[in-house]
Scaffold this motif. Sequence first.
Motif, PDB file in Angstrom:
ATOM      1  N   ALA A 176      -7.634   3.186   1.509  1.00 17.84           N
ATOM      2  CA  ALA A 176      -6.200   3.041   1.248  1.00 17.84           C
ATOM      3  C   ALA A 176      -5.935   3.185  -0.244  1.00 17.84           C
ATOM      4  O   ALA A 176      -6.869   3.239  -1.069  1.00 17.84           O
ATOM      5  CB  ALA A 176      -5.697   1.696   1.756  1.00 17.84           C
ATOM      6  N   THR A 187      -0.631   4.312   0.707  1.00 19.31           N
ATOM      7  CA  THR A 187      -1.157   5.030   1.873  1.00 19.31           C
ATOM      8  C   THR A 187      -2.326   4.248   2.469  1.00 19.31           C
ATOM      9  O   THR A 187      -3.037   3.531   1.756  1.00 19.31           O
ATOM     10  CB  THR A 187      -1.666   6.437   1.497  1.00 19.31           C
ATOM     11  OG1 THR A 187      -2.721   6.320   0.534  1.00 19.31           O
ATOM     12  CG2 THR A 187      -0.540   7.295   0.932  1.00 19.31           C
ATOM     13  N   ILE A 188      -2.508   4.404   3.767  1.00 19.33           N
ATOM     14  CA  ILE A 188      -3.684   3.861   4.467  1.00 19.33           C
ATOM     15  C   ILE A 188      -4.146   4.920   5.456  1.00 19.33           C
ATOM     16  O   ILE A 188      -3.348   5.416   6.264  1.00 19.33           O
ATOM     17  CB  ILE A 188      -3.376   2.555   5.210  1.00 19.33           C
ATOM     18  CG1 ILE A 188      -2.915   1.452   4.253  1.00 19.33           C
ATOM     19  CG2 ILE A 188      -4.616   2.072   5.957  1.00 19.33           C
ATOM     20  CD1 ILE A 188      -2.589   0.140   4.945  1.00 19.33           C
ATOM     21  N   ASN A 189      -5.429   5.244   5.389  1.00 18.42           N
ATOM     22  CA  ASN A 189      -5.980   6.200   6.343  1.00 18.42           C
ATOM     23  C   ASN A 189      -6.245   5.469   7.651  1.00 18.42           C
ATOM     24  O   ASN A 189      -7.059   4.556   7.702  1.00 18.42           O
ATOM     25  CB  ASN A 189      -7.270   6.806   5.792  1.00 18.42           C
ATOM     26  CG  ASN A 189      -7.779   7.951   6.644  1.00 18.42           C
ATOM     27  OD1 ASN A 189      -7.394   8.103   7.794  1.00 18.42           O
ATOM     28  ND2 ASN A 189      -8.652   8.769   6.065  1.00 18.42           N
ATOM     29  N   PHE A 205       0.833  -1.205   0.000  1.00 18.45           N
ATOM     30  CA  PHE A 205       0.000   0.000   0.000  1.00 18.45           C
ATOM     31  C   PHE A 205       0.864   1.249   0.000  1.00 18.45           C
ATOM     32  O   PHE A 205       1.888   1.327   0.701  1.00 18.45           O
ATOM     33  CB  PHE A 205      -0.914   0.017   1.231  1.00 18.45           C
ATOM     34  CG  PHE A 205      -1.878  -1.129   1.295  1.00 18.45           C
ATOM     35  CD1 PHE A 205      -3.029  -1.138   0.516  1.00 18.45           C
ATOM     36  CD2 PHE A 205      -1.618  -2.223   2.112  1.00 18.45           C
ATOM     37  CE1 PHE A 205      -3.916  -2.190   0.576  1.00 18.45           C
ATOM     38  CE2 PHE A 205      -2.497  -3.282   2.172  1.00 18.45           C
ATOM     39  CZ  PHE A 205      -3.648  -3.280   1.397  1.00 18.45           C
ATOM     40  N   HIS A 246     -11.212   0.734   6.258  1.00 21.53           N
ATOM     41  CA  HIS A 246     -10.296   1.859   6.080  1.00 21.53           C
ATOM     42  C   HIS A 246     -10.111   2.132   4.591  1.00 21.53           C
ATOM     43  O   HIS A 246     -10.186   1.212   3.763  1.00 21.53           O
ATOM     44  CB  HIS A 246      -8.926   1.550   6.700  1.00 21.53           C
ATOM     45  CG  HIS A 246      -8.952   1.462   8.198  1.00 21.53           C
ATOM     46  ND1 HIS A 246      -8.505   2.476   9.002  1.00 21.53           N
ATOM     47  CD2 HIS A 246      -9.371   0.465   9.030  1.00 21.53           C
ATOM     48  CE1 HIS A 246      -8.636   2.119  10.280  1.00 21.53           C
ATOM     49  NE2 HIS A 246      -9.158   0.894  10.315  1.00 21.53           N
TER      50      HIS A 246
END
Length: 548
Positions: free
Chosen positions: A128, A111-113, A109, A126
């Motif tokens: 991502a 980004t992951i929130n 990934f 979530h």
Amino acid sequence: MFLTQTVPRQREIIEVLFRNGWDYMRRLLTGGKPDEPQLPTPAVLKNILVDLGPVYVKLGQLMSTRPDLLSASYIEELSTLQDEVPPVAWSEIEVVIRKQLKQPLEETFATINPVPVAAGSIAQTHRATLKDGREVALKVQRPGIDIIVNQDIALIQGIADLVARTEFGQTYEIKSIAEEFTKALEAELDFTREASYTEQLRRNLSQGRWFDPNQVVVAEIYWDVTTPKLMVMEWLDGVPLLSANLDDHQNGKSPAVERQRITTLLFRAFFQQLYIDGFFHADPHPGNLFYLKDGRVALLDCGMMGRLDPRTQRILTEMLLAIVDLDAQRCAQLTLQLSDSAQPVILSRLENDYDRMLRKYYNLSLSQLNFSQIIYELLQVARNNKIRLPSNMGLYAKTLANLEGVARLFNPEVNFIDEVQPLLTDLFRRQLVGEAPVRSLLRTALDLKSLSLQSPRHIELLLDRVTSETLQWNLSLRGLDGLRRTADDAANRLSFSILVGSLIMGAAIISSNARTAQLSFLSNVLFATASLLGLWLIISILRSGRLR
């Protein structure tokens, strides 16, 4: 078993039951002698499930799909259960994600929130971005939820074992129902199953019989990073249907026209699932129907799906027509066709119950009929007549109820009949001629040819047996054993009475002509024997209670 397993959790459950005042279960769990089982009021039952925690909230949601077991008031109350729980901290969720991935998280990934977009009893979601730039939604299982579910499943089965000893539990087959519910709970823990359901629904709706398949969206599953505890799927950018601002998405159309377009789209997409595909999204509540920014409609959360076999689809199609015609007799016949119960049913009583139920709709126009409510009432009548219907009937009724409810909230001007009438016409045509009319015609021609070739031989065989007196009829009539035993007893007593009377008459004749001591002795013996036998016959008749 129930009294020796998971003692702390058992104590907690008992405290919740005591606190909410369910007297029957309190007596049952404390070893007292309970009366006939009685459910708490719908509001109390809902409070008990909420207090017991997320797993029991999920159980309540499953129970709300069974109008064949619970009355309408319970179904309505349990349908409002929401499994909204506080989210798990990101540090714990990150551990679960890393354990599920084959590669390091940073290589998978971009980004992951860490802030979840939704949190439920089983998982939280979530947003991502994959390394290749695709935006995805991560559905991550809550840490330790599998242990909690297994403990609660053991308790549910233990309670079912206790209730199954009562007449109530045997009548409603509580153990099998508990087994069905626990399997559904266990299935919630395997995200690969939900992923496969999502993929199948996506394939089915990619071909629309009555709608443009490009207007209905089901998220794509990314199988290379999906596991039993982690499901990665396409991110769909939109809002819940009832929150949509149609002024921003009308594309030159008025909001009223757009609402009608979406309503028709939903009805047609779900009718295809129910009556053609036989595989349907069974939880179309407002939160699972999204309106996307480009004007398409998305179906989310395929954890609860239903199946209908072709025979059931045919019966339910005819049931819709019977409801439109308010035909109580046909409704009763179709209900018995759906039933998987071996218990005898009084057809006349069932027809009368349906007639009373449908009578209140006689003066309403078709546009005023609430079809989902009528279907719920049909299931309630079947339940009152102890007719057990397949569990998928509950999912079917709940799906129609949710769909119609959302449609009426979204578009108050919706007319159910106007939406489904052209679809019913097509469905009946499909049942008559099938998808391929030429193939159906050829198959019918082959059947007729086979019948025409075999009929002369069968008729010849029948006539030969009639003329040779070898024709036999094998009849099996149920319920005649008691009548046969009664007739045998009556015949035996009649024969016995004749014998006693004969002995008395013989003794009287011998006594009147007795010339020797031997004949007098024989006469007395016959009188004594007849008296004893007669006394025994009178006593047996009195003991049977059938003197009158």
